[in-house]
Write a protein that holds these residues in place. Structure first.
Motif, PDB file in Angstrom:
ATOM      1  N   UNK A  97       0.843  -1.203   0.000  1.00 43.30           N
ATOM      2  CA  UNK A  97       0.000   0.000   0.000  1.00 43.30           C
ATOM      3  C   UNK A  97       0.879   1.253   0.000  1.00 43.30           C
ATOM      4  N   UNK A  98       0.478   2.231  -0.757  1.00 44.36           N
ATOM      5  CA  UNK A  98       1.244   3.476  -0.858  1.00 44.36           C
ATOM      6  C   UNK A  98       0.285   4.650  -0.776  1.00 44.36           C
ATOM      7  N   UNK A  99       0.773   5.773  -0.281  1.00 40.33           N
ATOM      8  CA  UNK A  99      -0.085   6.966  -0.249  1.00 40.33           C
ATOM      9  C   UNK A  99      -0.518   7.357  -1.660  1.00 40.33           C
ATOM     10  N   UNK A 100      -1.735   7.862  -1.769  1.00 46.10           N
ATOM     11  CA  UNK A 100      -2.278   8.259  -3.065  1.00 46.10           C
ATOM     12  C   UNK A 100      -1.364   9.260  -3.773  1.00 46.10           C
ATOM     13  N   UNK A 101      -0.783  10.190  -3.019  1.00 43.91           N
ATOM     14  CA  UNK A 101       0.122  11.199  -3.580  1.00 43.91           C
ATOM     15  C   UNK A 101       1.305  10.522  -4.276  1.00 43.91           C
ATOM     16  N   UNK A 102       1.822   9.480  -3.670  1.00 51.06           N
ATOM     17  CA  UNK A 102       2.948   8.758  -4.262  1.00 51.06           C
ATOM     18  C   UNK A 102       2.529   8.041  -5.540  1.00 51.06           C
ATOM     19  N   UNK A 103       1.388   7.394  -5.513  1.00 48.55           N
ATOM     20  CA  UNK A 103       0.886   6.686  -6.698  1.00 48.55           C
ATOM     21  C   UNK A 103       0.650   7.676  -7.838  1.00 48.55           C
TER      22      UNK A 103
END
Length: 144
Positions: free
Chosen positions: A63-69
């Protein structure tokens, strides 16, 4: 992968279909709408395959922060612009962003946009997280 595929879709939808500036093979087959339509269709099919691969990879990733994706997707779009712009526009001459006068300026703008998208995407993807994880007592901070 998602950014590469989405960048291809943005290029194909806006430049090929909505603006009609070029088609995938218009530099090699000018005026041949049938061949150009097939070329655009194969291009979009390739973009779809890349997006599906990206979704599959994303589903298996941590899982990754939306900002990173979103940052990595924007950077991927920039990579699409650079690769497609250098190979198709400059090396192979398959097509140009907009044929005719100012053709080189449009091509250079496309490449410049690619560089800007990569830079912006990388900055966004690598920005430190702000919010829950940075507050004292947030998950992962001193709770053994």
């Amino acid at each position: 992968m998602l950014g590469l595929g989405i960048g291809g879709f943005i290029d194909g939808i806006i430049l090929h279909q909505l603006l009609g500036w070029h088609h995938m093979l218009s530099g090699w087959y000018p005026g041949n709408e049938h061949v150009n339509m097939i070329g655009d269709g194969l291009f979009h099919l390739g973009c779809l395959v890349i997006v599906v691969i990206g979704v599959l990879l994303l589903s298996r990733a941590r899982p990754a922060p939306l900002k990173e994706v979103i940052g990595w997707m924007i950077a991927g779009w920039g990579v699409f612009n650079l690769v497609e712009g250098l190979i198709d526009h400059q090396i192979l001459g398959v097509h140009h962003v907009r044929h005719g006068s100012g053709q080189l300026l449009y091509d250079m703008g496309f490449l410049g946009l690619g560089v800007a998208l990569i830079a912006f995407g990388l900055v966004l993807a690598r920005m430190p997280a702000v919010g829950r994880a940075s507050r004292p007592g947030a998950k992962g901070e001193g709770h053994e």
